[in-house]
Design a protein around this motif. Structure first.
Motif, mmCIF file in Angstrom:
data_model
loop_
_atom_site.group_PDB
_atom_site.id
_atom_site.type_symbol
_atom_site.label_atom_id
_atom_site.label_comp_id
_atom_site.label_asym_id
_atom_site.label_seq_id
_atom_site.Cartn_x
_atom_site.Cartn_y
_atom_site.Cartn_z
ATOM 1 N N PHE A 21 -61.444 10.312 15.660
ATOM 2 C CA PHE A 21 -62.874 10.005 15.587
ATOM 3 C C PHE A 21 -63.299 9.746 14.435
ATOM 4 N N THR A 22 -64.164 8.656 14.059
ATOM 5 C CA THR A 22 -64.784 8.364 12.780
ATOM 6 C C THR A 22 -66.086 7.487 12.826
ATOM 7 N N LYS A 23 -66.751 7.321 11.927
ATOM 8 C CA LYS A 23 -67.847 6.366 12.002
ATOM 9 C C LYS A 23 -67.448 4.945 11.681
ATOM 10 N N ILE A 24 -68.235 4.041 12.279
ATOM 11 C CA ILE A 24 -67.777 2.515 12.204
ATOM 12 C C ILE A 24 -67.890 1.851 10.858
ATOM 13 N N GLY A 25 -68.887 2.692 9.960
ATOM 14 C CA GLY A 25 -69.071 2.291 8.428
ATOM 15 C C GLY A 25 -67.714 2.610 7.646
ATOM 16 N N VAL A 26 -67.313 3.878 8.044
ATOM 17 C CA VAL A 26 -66.160 4.436 7.332
ATOM 18 C C VAL A 26 -65.021 3.654 7.411
ATOM 19 N N PHE A 27 -64.745 3.228 8.859
ATOM 20 C CA PHE A 27 -63.437 2.317 9.327
ATOM 21 C C PHE A 27 -63.666 1.125 8.743
ATOM 22 N N GLN A 28 -64.939 0.387 8.628
ATOM 23 C CA GLN A 28 -65.018 -0.726 8.060
ATOM 24 C C GLN A 28 -64.910 -0.930 6.478
ATOM 25 N N GLU A 29 -65.269 0.182 5.793
ATOM 26 C CA GLU A 29 -65.126 0.272 4.428
ATOM 27 C C GLU A 29 -63.431 0.650 4.100
ATOM 28 N N TYR A 30 -62.839 1.276 4.825
ATOM 29 C CA TYR A 30 -61.557 1.655 4.614
ATOM 30 C C TYR A 30 -60.678 0.072 4.759
ATOM 31 N N LEU A 31 -60.948 -0.584 6.183
ATOM 32 C CA LEU A 31 -60.401 -1.950 6.066
ATOM 33 C C LEU A 31 -60.484 -2.813 4.998
ATOM 34 N N LEU A 32 -61.896 -2.958 4.480
ATOM 35 C CA LEU A 32 -62.247 -3.785 3.366
ATOM 36 C C LEU A 32 -61.393 -3.332 2.070
ATOM 37 N N LEU A 80 -52.738 0.372 14.819
ATOM 38 C CA LEU A 80 -53.244 0.405 13.376
ATOM 39 C C LEU A 80 -52.382 1.096 12.465
ATOM 40 N N LEU A 81 -51.424 2.160 13.042
ATOM 41 C CA LEU A 81 -50.480 2.658 11.936
ATOM 42 C C LEU A 81 -49.460 1.477 11.850
ATOM 43 N N GLY A 82 -49.105 0.624 12.741
ATOM 44 C CA GLY A 82 -48.263 -0.420 12.497
ATOM 45 C C GLY A 82 -48.653 -1.436 11.460
ATOM 46 N N LEU A 83 -50.212 -1.513 11.194
ATOM 47 C CA LEU A 83 -50.588 -2.580 10.367
ATOM 48 C C LEU A 83 -50.863 -1.810 8.908
ATOM 49 N N GLY A 84 -50.269 -0.515 8.929
ATOM 50 C CA GLY A 84 -50.103 -0.055 7.596
ATOM 51 C C GLY A 84 -51.530 1.073 7.409
ATOM 52 N N VAL A 85 -52.315 1.338 8.323
ATOM 53 C CA VAL A 85 -53.527 2.044 8.164
ATOM 54 C C VAL A 85 -53.423 3.580 8.038
ATOM 55 N N ASP A 86 -53.663 4.364 6.984
ATOM 56 C CA ASP A 86 -53.439 5.584 6.736
ATOM 57 C C ASP A 86 -54.697 6.350 7.152
ATOM 58 N N PHE A 87 -54.393 7.073 8.251
ATOM 59 C CA PHE A 87 -55.778 7.918 8.970
ATOM 60 C C PHE A 87 -55.943 9.229 7.922
ATOM 61 N N ASP A 88 -54.960 9.604 7.145
ATOM 62 C CA ASP A 88 -55.265 10.778 6.202
ATOM 63 C C ASP A 88 -56.128 10.428 5.015
ATOM 64 N N ASN A 89 -56.117 9.262 4.897
ATOM 65 C CA ASN A 89 -56.967 8.936 3.939
ATOM 66 C C ASN A 89 -58.329 8.312 4.129
ATOM 67 N N MET A 90 -58.940 8.644 5.435
ATOM 68 C CA MET A 90 -60.123 8.218 6.241
ATOM 69 C C MET A 90 -60.953 9.338 6.529
ATOM 70 N N GLU A 91 -62.017 9.245 6.229
ATOM 71 C CA GLU A 91 -62.930 10.395 6.966
ATOM 72 C C GLU A 91 -63.096 10.342 8.322
ATOM 73 N N GLY A 92 -62.897 11.553 9.147
ATOM 74 C CA GLY A 92 -62.654 11.574 10.453
ATOM 75 C C GLY A 92 -62.062 12.905 10.924
#
Length: 426
Positions: free
Chosen positions: A133-144, A113-125
């Motif tokens: 560890f995060t909630k599915i809804g939070v993960f989906q909202e971030y990707l959207l 996911l890091l290689g795809l540009g996902v910034d975990f610092d900006n995601m609740e978890g």
């Protein structure tokens, strides 16, 4: 006379030598011209092929906007070969983003996911042992939100509340037909049947027995929490006539046995989950828990295990909360099911289809492994999109599909051999 003869012989040799030189020069010129023509042709073809591959782009349709479907959309955007991306899901946006279940992304998925540009610092978890560890809804909202930002480079359309059906396909204008369809609508989705892909599965053992439990505590917080793991557990079932440990010449039977049960407690404090697993064995305790008809035994095991290994800041389970616990009645064999056909070519419509996530591989053991298992399949999706977009003919597309199928089989085999062990036994 002699000198004249010599002059005549010398004069006669000049035309012959000149003719040979002319033939030699002509041969060299011809070879150089041919070589130059070949080089020009090769350079021109390479340049044209390079331009064609650089300009080649396809439209992609992704069915399903769960964690795997939205990650697949991000892979497609990052491939650089997608002109138009459409994401469908029959669930409305509110139903997606309110999902409270927690997912655990292992180090391999995090790196992907890091290689795809996902910034975990900006995601609740939260982080623990290189897992996120995060909630599915939070993960989906971030990707959207990432996909929304990509609209400047790729024509991205997300249609939530729209079901993928035969009628949906019939209503698509010819120019809007996708070249690639990624099916990621879960184990209960019917997109594969709409596309005519066989639902035949291979079912294989993961060489383990397991059980799971869940409890909802409405007075607790809905925040991601690290997993809790405990290993080599044995349970006192003497009240049921089963002695787990007996002294034998100063050495306990447990010490001579294979490692016992492995426990994992995970999820948010409000939605708590527990997974219990052990390697395949024929011990007396395992046989008893596999065949018991007393449904309260497993509930008592989870009840005692939770209170023994829970975090210090959460309350113990009591008899009242225990009544609301749902759990397996007995140990079951942990199985992995995966499609025999995970990619296909819809010949009449010239569409390449690949099946990902739980629509392709299903684990009947809720340990949080499902998302990571789905991510494994996506590791070859970018290459598949590139090869399909730059394909010259139908054979190139079929070769891309064959490579995708081979990778899907490798994912299933690797997980069956070592996946559950690395997720639970360590």
């Amino acid at each position: 006379m002699t000198m004249h003869g010599a002059n005549t012989q010398s004069g006669a040799g000049r035309p012959n030598g000149s003719l040979e030189e002319q033939y030699g020069a002509l041969a060299v010129d011809t070879a150089l011209s041919t070589l130059l023509a070949v080089l020009v042709y090769v350079l021109l073809k390479v340049s044209l092929d390079g331009i064609r591959q650089w300009r080649a782009k396809v439209s992609v349709l992704i069915v399903g906007s769960g964690p795997v479907g939205l990650t697949a959309a991000l892979v497609a955007v990052r491939s650089g070969k997608v002109l138009k991306l459409t994401v469908l899901d029959e669930r409305p946006r509110t139903a997606l983003l309110c999902r409270p279940q927690q997912i655990a992304l292992d180090p391999r998925s995090v790196k992907f996911l890091l290689g795809l540009g996902v910034d975990f610092d900006n995601m609740e978890g939260c982080w623990h042992n290189e897992h996120f560890f995060t909630k599915i809804g939070v993960f989906q909202e971030y990707l959207l939100s990432i996909l929304e930002q990509k609209k400047q480079k790729v024509n991205v359309k997300v249609h939530l509340g729209v079901k993928f059906t035969e009628d949906y396909l019939r209503r698509l204008p010819g120019q809007d037909w996708p070249r690639i369809i990624v099916v990621a609508d879960g184990s209960c989705g019917d997109s594969c049947s709409v596309l005519g892909i066989s639902s035949d599965y291979i079912v294989e053992s993961c060489n383990a027995y397991g059980a799971n439990a869940t409890i909802e505590r409405l007075d607790q917080r809905q925040v991601p929490t690290p997993e809790i793991r405990a290993h080599s557990l044995y349970f006192d079932l003497s009240a049921y006539g089963v002695d787990a440990i007996k002294e034998t010449r100063g050495v306990t039977q447990a010490a001579a046995m294979k490692p016992g049960f492995h426990l994992k407690i995970y999820g948010t404090f409000r939605n708590r989950y527990m997974a219990l697993v052990c390697p395949l064995s024929d011990s007396k305790m395992v046989r008893f828990l596999r065949h018991t008809t007393n449904s309260s035994i497993m509930k008592n095991i989870f009840y005692q295990s939770f209170n023994a290994y829970k975090t210090d800041i959460e309350p113990r389970l009591n008899e009242l909360t225990q009544r609301h616990m749902q759990c397996s009645r007995k140990l079951f064999e942990v199985l992995l099911s995966h499609r025999r056909v995970s990619a296909a070519y819809v010949e009449g419509d010239n569409v390449a289809v690949t099946v990902e996530g739980e629509a392709a591989r299903v684990l009947n053991f809720d340990t949080g492994c499902g998302v990571n298992l789905g991510m494994r399949g996506l590791e070859s999706l970018g290459r598949f999109i590139y090869r399909t977009a730059t394909a010259v003919d139908r054979n190139d597309v079929l070769e891309a599909l064959s490579a995708k199928i081979q990778h899907s089989k490798q994912v299933a085999e690797s997980f069956r051999q070592t996946g559950l062990a690395s997720a639970m036994f360590q």
